[in-house]
Design an enzyme around this catalytic site. Sequence first.
Site, short mmCIF file in Angstrom:
data_model
loop_
_atom_site.label_atom_id
_atom_site.label_comp_id
_atom_site.label_asym_id
_atom_site.label_seq_id
_atom_site.Cartn_x
_atom_site.Cartn_y
_atom_site.Cartn_z
N ALA A 147 16.01 -18.53 8.92
CA ALA A 147 14.67 -18.53 9.50
C ALA A 147 14.36 -17.19 10.17
O ALA A 147 15.22 -16.57 10.78
CB ALA A 147 14.53 -19.65 10.51
N GLY A 182 12.26 -21.20 7.82
CA GLY A 182 10.94 -21.03 8.42
C GLY A 182 10.62 -19.58 8.78
O GLY A 182 11.45 -18.87 9.33
N HIS A 231 0.84 -1.19 0.00
CA HIS A 231 0.00 0.00 0.00
C HIS A 231 0.88 1.24 0.00
O HIS A 231 2.03 1.20 0.45
CB HIS A 231 -0.90 0.02 1.24
CG HIS A 231 -1.78 -1.18 1.35
ND1 HIS A 231 -3.00 -1.26 0.71
CD2 HIS A 231 -1.62 -2.36 2.00
CE1 HIS A 231 -3.55 -2.43 0.97
NE2 HIS A 231 -2.73 -3.12 1.75
#
Length: 184
Positions: free
Chosen positions: A159, A141, A114
């Site tokens: 991760a 992850g 946005h």
Amino acid sequence: MPTELEKMLAGELYNAGDPDLIARRSAARKLFVAYNALPYENADEKKAILRKLLGGFGNNVDIQSPFYCDYGENIYFGENVFVNFNCIMLDCAKITLGDNVFLAPNVQLYAAYHPIIASERIKGPELAAPITIGNNAWLGGGVIVCPGVTIGENTTIGAGSVVTKDIPANVVAAGNPCRVIKHL
């Protein structure tokens, strides 16, 4: 005059409330809900749904359920791609994964964004920028990849990283914001 879809894919401000875009998102949701509901063993049925949902993919693509996306049709996978549980791809722009890409659980690829100026943001139009992940990359992850980012081939992203800028090939990178830690 360009359609809202054409503006979205061109990286211009677009109206996500456009009836055509709403219909495309709705169709994608029906497909990924059906995909996520099928048992893992129903590989042929799952692959048939992916053919309808995704823009394109190579051989040996394995997407664990649940999987979520906005449109699906703007997602392209190479060969030997593994997408682990709970992946989210906001594909308001093209998302491309090369060959031999591994995504760990909870990876999020956000091509949508946005305007940062509040007075523009509250008017409603949105933006999108493509995401590209090179061959042989591995995202650990919980990695979040922001709009417009390219991750080079043979790169590992640690991760929990938040990737806000391009990451070159042949590196290990991690952190928030993600940065190169080691050249390979």
